[in-house]
Design a protein around this motif. Structure first.
Motif, mmCIF file in Angstrom:
data_model
loop_
_atom_site.group_PDB
_atom_site.id
_atom_site.type_symbol
_atom_site.label_atom_id
_atom_site.label_comp_id
_atom_site.label_asym_id
_atom_site.label_seq_id
_atom_site.Cartn_x
_atom_site.Cartn_y
_atom_site.Cartn_z
ATOM 1 N N GLN A 182 23.922 60.577 -1.156
ATOM 2 C CA GLN A 182 24.679 61.799 -1.423
ATOM 3 C C GLN A 182 26.167 61.485 -1.652
ATOM 4 O OE1 GLN A 182 23.389 64.780 -1.953
ATOM 5 N NE2 GLN A 182 21.313 63.925 -1.527
ATOM 6 N N GLU A 183 26.678 60.532 -0.888
ATOM 7 C CA GLU A 183 28.074 60.156 -1.058
ATOM 8 C C GLU A 183 28.311 59.522 -2.433
ATOM 9 O OE1 GLU A 183 28.972 57.605 2.163
ATOM 10 O OE2 GLU A 183 28.987 59.214 3.675
ATOM 11 N N ALA A 184 27.364 58.673 -2.853
ATOM 12 C CA ALA A 184 27.490 58.030 -4.166
ATOM 13 C C ALA A 184 27.417 59.055 -5.287
ATOM 14 C CB ALA A 184 26.409 56.975 -4.319
ATOM 15 N N LEU A 185 26.557 60.066 -5.115
ATOM 16 C CA LEU A 185 26.472 61.132 -6.122
ATOM 17 C C LEU A 185 27.789 61.925 -6.182
ATOM 18 C CD1 LEU A 185 22.833 62.422 -5.547
ATOM 19 C CD2 LEU A 185 23.686 61.142 -7.531
ATOM 20 N N ALA A 186 28.372 62.161 -5.015
ATOM 21 C CA ALA A 186 29.623 62.922 -4.983
ATOM 22 C C ALA A 186 30.750 62.164 -5.662
ATOM 23 C CB ALA A 186 29.997 63.274 -3.538
ATOM 24 N N ARG A 187 30.800 60.876 -5.581
ATOM 25 C CA ARG A 187 31.841 60.090 -6.214
ATOM 26 C C ARG A 187 31.575 59.883 -7.691
ATOM 27 N NH1 ARG A 187 31.103 57.009 -1.470
ATOM 28 N NH2 ARG A 187 30.012 55.428 -2.711
ATOM 29 N N GLY A 188 30.310 60.053 -8.076
ATOM 30 C CA GLY A 188 29.959 59.902 -9.479
ATOM 31 C C GLY A 188 29.906 58.462 -9.933
ATOM 32 N N GLU A 189 29.651 57.559 -9.000
ATOM 33 C CA GLU A 189 29.547 56.133 -9.335
ATOM 34 C C GLU A 189 28.085 55.821 -9.640
ATOM 35 O OE1 GLU A 189 31.136 54.017 -6.074
ATOM 36 O OE2 GLU A 189 33.177 54.809 -6.318
ATOM 37 N N ALA A 227 22.005 53.058 -3.836
ATOM 38 C CA ALA A 227 21.670 53.960 -2.733
ATOM 39 C C ALA A 227 20.246 54.493 -2.856
ATOM 40 C CB ALA A 227 22.688 55.102 -2.672
ATOM 41 N N GLU A 228 19.807 54.784 -4.097
ATOM 42 C CA GLU A 228 18.426 55.247 -4.281
ATOM 43 C C GLU A 228 17.410 54.182 -3.864
ATOM 44 O OE1 GLU A 228 18.233 56.356 -8.330
ATOM 45 O OE2 GLU A 228 19.020 58.401 -8.001
ATOM 46 N N ALA A 229 17.716 52.942 -4.225
ATOM 47 C CA ALA A 229 16.799 51.866 -3.845
ATOM 48 C C ALA A 229 16.722 51.717 -2.326
ATOM 49 C CB ALA A 229 17.247 50.551 -4.484
ATOM 50 N N GLU A 230 17.884 51.786 -1.651
ATOM 51 C CA GLU A 230 17.873 51.683 -0.191
ATOM 52 C C GLU A 230 17.132 52.854 0.441
ATOM 53 O OE1 GLU A 230 21.906 51.377 0.910
ATOM 54 O OE2 GLU A 230 22.110 49.264 0.351
ATOM 55 N N ARG A 231 17.338 54.076 -0.178
ATOM 56 C CA ARG A 231 16.617 55.230 0.365
ATOM 57 C C ARG A 231 15.101 55.057 0.233
ATOM 58 N NH1 ARG A 231 16.573 60.582 -3.070
ATOM 59 N NH2 ARG A 231 15.296 59.083 -4.226
#
Length: 625
Positions: free
Chosen positions: A449-456, A463-467
């Motif tokens: 969610q944090e990565a999505l918020a930063r738009g990176e 992050a998706e792979a770790e999730r």
């Protein structure tokens, strides 16, 4: 002791010849006889004569001794004087002395009777009785003292008798031992026979010893083998021919035969032995058969220059009984196996053809008739084998992972339904792992969610792979946690698995913990021995009986024969599966019993002996025969 026994003994003539008017030897001769006596009769005779002359006034005297081997009869060993005397006058006083166990005096017409028992310990072995002329109490007391003192000479008689008997037994045992050892030492049959006759002729009081041996063969005729003191002999001589006839007669009668040249000397004389005695010029002869349990071996003839007493007959019978097996073994050891087989066949044929042993003949006939009927009577050939009930379908419940059992409420025999809990594994480590994986999944989600918020874009993909990875680990932990509860895979009965004694014990992943079989269908498994499995094929029928239902028989049909053997209780067995062709109420998986499969129709004799014949054939082949 009964009075009639002593009275009868008192009227028996004393030992040794008695001539009318025989004179008593002088004192010097009596003392010489007393000191050199070789027998109880000689000792008592010399002692009684000395005592009667010494005491003075003696009219008559008597010494009675207990007979050897008889605790009731007393026989006279000596009388005084040696002329004919009526000894009945001393019977009563002798009886009183024996009954009372002490010296006794009794008045008579113008005389006094004295008697004194002869004892060893508390047992009486004889009595001395004397009749004296009455000369007053002083003379009587002196006579009793002398009698008491003089009886000491006779106190050693029992010991002398026992020593003499022991010496005789030892001599005879030595004779028998030498005879048997000499027979075993010889190698040739002629040497064995020569040793027997020569040793007996030298050791026994006989003139000649003859040995006849039974010829091997169906007729088994006796043939004279050896004569003592002869290097060679003519079997056709009259004396030897008579001896051979006497030995054949003893074998035919199967008992010892006695004979004497004088018919009045022996009431039991056999006529054949008597003819031999007359021909040989011997006074008496004894013929002994030599037999063993397997049959007659021969016969032994002994002739004597004197009468044969019962003691000598008993000893020679013992010699024959001991020598016969040794002689048979020595002669049989030098014969071939074929000769032994022929002898056995001939002996059996003679027994069956002769008039003897009717019971054995009847039994033999019935046995042959039974074997003939068994050879033609057809019966069902059945293969028997241990049987076990198994479910037609069996499912296993295994350990899902390495761990520990903390609960096992079910045991074999319990009925279960699909999903019922069979056991629980220790899941504390799994719960911790599930908590860690859940926390890791939540952390991975927040990072995404944090990565999505930063738009990176790159950070989002990482992050998706770790999730996804954390989610998969969480799902795996939940699945393992769910499998910590072991449940029944189907409705049925637990047939295997008892963990009640293994609570807290470690188990490995994949280990079978329970086996569950449905109750609606089952099969019988026979464990057939490898010697019988070749006769069992698919489609054969039979029966099975279970230990738990001994009164019921269930029909079975073979459905499968496994080609692979299994080692069971030290033998190879093949697994044979069979279906039950009827309703099976009361039968449960795990029950054991015995099953029988019908493999065909064969003769009763084949069914009874085929296993033995097959074993003999296999053993012969294994040994290269």
């Amino acid at each position: 002791m009964p009075r009639k026994t002593l009275a009868a003994a008192a009227n028996v003539a004393h030992p040794g010849p008695v001539t009318e008017g025989a004179e008593i030897p002088p004192h010097a001769d009596l003392w010489s006889q007393l000191s050199s006596a070789k027998s109880a009769a000689q000792l008592c005779t010399a002692w009684l004569a000395l005592f009667c002359e010494w005491v003075g006034g003696a009219r008559c005297g008597l010494v009675l001794l207990r007979e050897t081997g008889d605790s009731e009869r007393f026989a006279p060993a000596a009388v005084w004087p040696s002329t004919g005397v009526d000894l009945s006058v001393l019977v009563d006083v002798a009886q009183s002395a024996l009954s009372e166990g002490r010296g006794v005096t009794r008045p008579a017409e113008g005389a006094v009777q004295c008697a004194y028992p002869l004892t060893v310990g508390s047992a009486s072995f004889g009595v001395v009785a004397i009749q004296l002329t009455a000369r007053g109490d002083a003379a009587l007391s002196q006579a009793m003292r002398l009698l008491h003192w003089g009886a000491g000479w006779l106190a050693a008689l029992p010991d002398q008798r026992e020593l003499a008997e022991r010496g005789q037994r030892l001599e005879r045992l030595a004779l028998l031992q030498d005879l048997l050892l000499g027979m075993l030492a010889e190698q040739r049959s002629d040497d064995v026979a020569r040793w027997v006759v020569n040793h007996l002729a030298q050791s026994l009081p006989c003139r000649t010893a003859m040995l006849g041996l039974v010829r091997p063969g169906p007729r088994g005729r006796l043939r004279l083998a050896m004569v003592s003191g002869s290097a060679g002999f003519d079997r056709t001589a009259n004396v030897l021919a008579r001896g051979s006839e006497a030995m054949r007669a003893a074998l035919a009668n199967e008992r010892p035969l006695r004979g004497a040249s004088d018919t009045s000397s022996n009431e039991q004389a056999d006529p054949v032995v008597r003819e031999y005695c007359r021909e040989a010029g011997s006074r008496a002869a004894l013929v002994l058969p030599l037999s063993t349990p397997s049959g007659p071996v021969g016969a032994l003839l002994l002739d004597f220059d004197r009468e044969i007493d019962a003691d000598l007959v008993q000893f020679t019978m013992a010699v024959a009984a001991a020598a016969a097996p040794c002689l048979g073994a020595q002669l049989g050891a030098r014969r071939s196996i074929g000769a032994h087989l022929l002898d056995s066949a001939a002996s059996t044929a003679r027994m069956m053809a002769g008039p003897r042993h009717p019971g054995l003949k009847l039994l033999g006939g019935l046995t042959l008739l039974g074997l003939a009927l068994a050879a033609v009577l057809p019966v069902d050939d059945r293969v028997s084998a241990p049987a076990t009930v198994e479910g037609r379908v069996q499912r296993s419940a295994v350990a899902p992972f390495d761990g520990y059992v903390i609960e096992a409420p079910m045991k074999p025999g319990d009925s279960v339904r699909r999903g019922d809990i069979l056991a629980r594994m220790d899941d504390r480590d799994l719960q911790l792992e599930e908590s860690r994986s859940r926390a890791a999944a939540e952390v991975a989600e927040r990072k995404l969610q944090e990565a999505l918020a930063r738009g990176e874009a790159v950070a989002v993909r990482v992050a998706e792979a770790e999730r996804d990875e954390a989610g998969a680990a969480h799902d795996l932990a939940q699945d393992r946690l769910a499998r910590a509860v072991i449940t029944s895979p189907l409705d049925g009965l637990i047939v295997k698995g008892d963990l009640s004694q293994q609570i807290g014990a470690p188990v490995e992943q994949g280990k079978v913990l329970f086996e569950v079989a449905p109750t609606s269908g089952w099969r019988v498994v026979l464990h057939v021995d490898e010697r019988d499995v070749a006769r069992v094929t698919q489609g054969m029928t039979g029966e099975v009986v279970f230990v738990g239902l001994p009164g019921e028989r269930f029909s079975i049909r073979v459905s499968k024969v496994s080609p692979v053997a299994q080692a069971e209780e030290g033998r190879n067995a093949f697994r044979v599966e069979a279906d039950v062709s009827q309703r099976t109420a009361g039968v449960l998986p795990g029950m054991e019993g015995v099953g029988r499969v019908i493999t065909g129709r064969r003769s009763l004799l084949w069914v009874a002996l085929h296993r033995l014949i097959d074993g003999v054939r296999f053993g012969a082949w294994s040994w290269g025969l």
